[in-house]
Write a protein that holds these residues in place. Structure first.
Motif: not given
Length: 67
Positions: A27-46
């Motif tokens: 939920n925190f990650l979804e509410a966070t702006d300013g990430l690239t799609e690659t960063q978001r996918k990487h964080a979601t994976h981890h």
């Protein structure tokens, strides 16, 4: 420990919560702006694997401090 920093009108504070659930982190990650799609996918994976994502936090902090 809690930490707070200011640069001009910008404020950044940190308060660690190692007890955060995967749902809370997602939920925190979804509410966070300013990430690239690659960063978001990487964080979601981890988050999904329960692996540390300190590199993502480090990127956010450096962007804040370096403007």
């Amino acid at each position: 420990d809690d930490y707070g920093y200011t640069i001009g009108d910008n404020v950044m504070c940190f308060q660690g919560h190692p007890e955060q659930s995967q749902l809370s982190m997602t939920n925190f990650l979804e509410a966070t702006d300013g990430l690239t799609e690659t960063q978001r996918k990487h964080a979601t994976h981890h988050i999904g694997k329960g692996e540390p994502d300190g590199h993502v936090w480090g990127d956010w902090m450096m962007r804040f401090f370096l403007g």
